[in-house]
Design a protein around this motif. Sequence first.
Motif, PDB file in Angstrom:
ATOM      1  N   GLU A  11       0.842  -1.193   0.000  1.00 50.59           N
ATOM      2  CA  GLU A  11       0.000   0.000   0.000  1.00 50.59           C
ATOM      3  C   GLU A  11       0.877   1.244   0.000  1.00 50.59           C
ATOM      4  O   GLU A  11       1.882   1.307   0.698  1.00 50.59           O
ATOM      5  CB  GLU A  11      -0.892   0.020   1.241  1.00 50.59           C
ATOM      6  CG  GLU A  11      -1.798   1.236   1.306  1.00 50.59           C
ATOM      7  CD  GLU A  11      -2.682   1.245   2.535  1.00 50.59           C
ATOM      8  OE1 GLU A  11      -3.532   2.132   2.628  1.00 50.59           O
ATOM      9  OE2 GLU A  11      -2.512   0.375   3.406  1.00 50.59           O
ATOM     10  N   PRO A  13       0.451   4.851   1.159  1.00 47.42           N
ATOM     11  CA  PRO A  13      -0.474   5.678   1.933  1.00 47.42           C
ATOM     12  C   PRO A  13      -0.601   7.089   1.364  1.00 47.42           C
ATOM     13  O   PRO A  13       0.321   7.607   0.730  1.00 47.42           O
ATOM     14  CB  PRO A  13       0.156   5.734   3.325  1.00 47.42           C
ATOM     15  CG  PRO A  13       1.207   4.687   3.346  1.00 47.42           C
ATOM     16  CD  PRO A  13       1.615   4.469   1.924  1.00 47.42           C
ATOM     17  N   THR A  14      -1.726   7.705   1.605  1.00 45.67           N
ATOM     18  CA  THR A  14      -1.956   9.086   1.199  1.00 45.67           C
ATOM     19  C   THR A  14      -1.017  10.011   1.979  1.00 45.67           C
ATOM     20  O   THR A  14      -0.776   9.803   3.159  1.00 45.67           O
ATOM     21  CB  THR A  14      -3.412   9.493   1.507  1.00 45.67           C
ATOM     22  OG1 THR A  14      -4.260   8.558   0.861  1.00 45.67           O
ATOM     23  CG2 THR A  14      -3.721  10.881   1.002  1.00 45.67           C
ATOM     24  N   CYS A  32      -4.897  -0.748  -7.277  1.00 41.20           N
ATOM     25  CA  CYS A  32      -6.030   0.002  -6.739  1.00 41.20           C
ATOM     26  C   CYS A  32      -5.580   1.439  -6.500  1.00 41.20           C
ATOM     27  O   CYS A  32      -4.485   1.674  -6.013  1.00 41.20           O
ATOM     28  CB  CYS A  32      -6.466  -0.661  -5.432  1.00 41.20           C
ATOM     29  SG  CYS A  32      -7.680   0.259  -4.496  1.00 41.20           S
ATOM     30  N   GLY A  33      -6.429   2.412  -6.845  1.00 37.05           N
ATOM     31  CA  GLY A  33      -6.085   3.812  -6.658  1.00 37.05           C
ATOM     32  C   GLY A  33      -5.196   4.324  -7.777  1.00 37.05           C
ATOM     33  O   GLY A  33      -4.836   3.587  -8.689  1.00 37.05           O
ATOM     34  N   ALA A  66       0.643   8.321  -3.672  1.00 37.65           N
ATOM     35  CA  ALA A  66      -0.769   8.124  -4.017  1.00 37.65           C
ATOM     36  C   ALA A  66      -1.371   9.444  -4.480  1.00 37.65           C
ATOM     37  O   ALA A  66      -1.029  10.511  -3.979  1.00 37.65           O
ATOM     38  CB  ALA A  66      -1.536   7.579  -2.819  1.00 37.65           C
ATOM     39  N   GLY A  68      -5.072  11.651  -5.595  1.00 34.10           N
ATOM     40  CA  GLY A  68      -6.515  11.714  -5.391  1.00 34.10           C
ATOM     41  C   GLY A  68      -6.975  11.591  -3.952  1.00 34.10           C
ATOM     42  O   GLY A  68      -8.147  11.324  -3.709  1.00 34.10           O
ATOM     43  N   GLY A  69      -6.084  11.743  -2.989  1.00 33.71           N
ATOM     44  CA  GLY A  69      -6.495  11.734  -1.598  1.00 33.71           C
ATOM     45  C   GLY A  69      -6.856  10.362  -1.040  1.00 33.71           C
ATOM     46  O   GLY A  69      -7.430  10.276   0.040  1.00 33.71           O
ATOM     47  N   ARG A  70      -6.543   9.306  -1.773  1.00 35.07           N
ATOM     48  CA  ARG A  70      -6.832   7.950  -1.305  1.00 35.07           C
ATOM     49  C   ARG A  70      -5.575   7.096  -1.426  1.00 35.07           C
ATOM     50  O   ARG A  70      -4.773   7.295  -2.337  1.00 35.07           O
ATOM     51  CB  ARG A  70      -7.943   7.323  -2.137  1.00 35.07           C
ATOM     52  CG  ARG A  70      -9.262   8.033  -1.967  1.00 35.07           C
ATOM     53  CD  ARG A  70     -10.431   7.396  -2.696  1.00 35.07           C
ATOM     54  NE  ARG A  70     -10.154   6.136  -3.354  1.00 35.07           N
ATOM     55  CZ  ARG A  70     -10.643   5.807  -4.541  1.00 35.07           C
ATOM     56  NH1 ARG A  70     -11.405   6.653  -5.202  1.00 35.07           N
ATOM     57  NH2 ARG A  70     -10.366   4.635  -5.077  1.00 35.07           N
ATOM     58  N   PRO A  71      -5.396   6.118  -0.535  1.00 38.84           N
ATOM     59  CA  PRO A  71      -4.249   5.219  -0.667  1.00 38.84           C
ATOM     60  C   PRO A  71      -4.351   4.386  -1.938  1.00 38.84           C
ATOM     61  O   PRO A  71      -5.430   4.249  -2.515  1.00 38.84           O
ATOM     62  CB  PRO A  71      -4.320   4.334   0.579  1.00 38.84           C
ATOM     63  CG  PRO A  71      -5.658   4.532   1.162  1.00 38.84           C
ATOM     64  CD  PRO A  71      -6.227   5.800   0.606  1.00 38.84           C
ATOM     65  N   ALA A  72      -3.222   3.857  -2.368  1.00 37.95           N
ATOM     66  CA  ALA A  72      -3.184   3.026  -3.578  1.00 37.95           C
ATOM     67  C   ALA A  72      -2.429   1.738  -3.259  1.00 37.95           C
ATOM     68  O   ALA A  72      -1.671   1.678  -2.289  1.00 37.95           O
ATOM     69  CB  ALA A  72      -2.490   3.778  -4.705  1.00 37.95           C
ATOM     70  N   TRP A  73      -2.656   0.717  -4.078  1.00 36.13           N
ATOM     71  CA  TRP A  73      -1.943  -0.549  -3.960  1.00 36.13           C
ATOM     72  C   TRP A  73      -1.180  -0.790  -5.252  1.00 36.13           C
ATOM     73  O   TRP A  73      -1.750  -0.670  -6.336  1.00 36.13           O
ATOM     74  CB  TRP A  73      -2.916  -1.703  -3.712  1.00 36.13           C
ATOM     75  CG  TRP A  73      -3.441  -1.695  -2.312  1.00 36.13           C
ATOM     76  CD1 TRP A  73      -4.545  -1.012  -1.863  1.00 36.13           C
ATOM     77  CD2 TRP A  73      -2.887  -2.345  -1.184  1.00 36.13           C
ATOM     78  NE1 TRP A  73      -4.701  -1.226  -0.521  1.00 36.13           N
ATOM     79  CE2 TRP A  73      -3.706  -2.040  -0.080  1.00 36.13           C
ATOM     80  CE3 TRP A  73      -1.788  -3.172  -1.009  1.00 36.13           C
ATOM     81  CZ2 TRP A  73      -3.442  -2.529   1.191  1.00 36.13           C
ATOM     82  CZ3 TRP A  73      -1.528  -3.661   0.264  1.00 36.13           C
ATOM     83  CH2 TRP A  73      -2.354  -3.334   1.345  1.00 36.13           C
TER      84      TRP A  73
END
Length: 108
Positions: A11, A13-14, A32-33, A66, A68-73
């Motif tokens: 992950e 993190p944001t 994801c993200g 990351a 867009g303000g969201r975490p990504a994988w």
Amino acid sequence: MREISSDITFEVPTGQVASVRVARSTRITVRCGAVWLTRSDDTADYWLEPGHTVRLRRGERLWIGAEGGRPAWVAFASPANVREQMVDAVTRAAARFGLHAGDGWRTI
């Protein structure tokens, strides 16, 4: 700084930047993200969405964040078969001579 030498998913993190050193040729795929990616030996930055893949060279360093303000994988995967390993070896050899002929180095 993390060192990538095997298949791994993690992950991003944001609000944080992950620093990664690539120990052997691999690919990064966004699961994801959305993420941005900066490479140590490239003047371009990359903005990647889920499903986008970039080939990475052994020894390069990455900075990943990351969007867009969201975490990504993101997932790192080594070439799975002999054909992919051969393509990566030929691509690395061509890169030493400054050739990047549609080999995926900049394909997103």
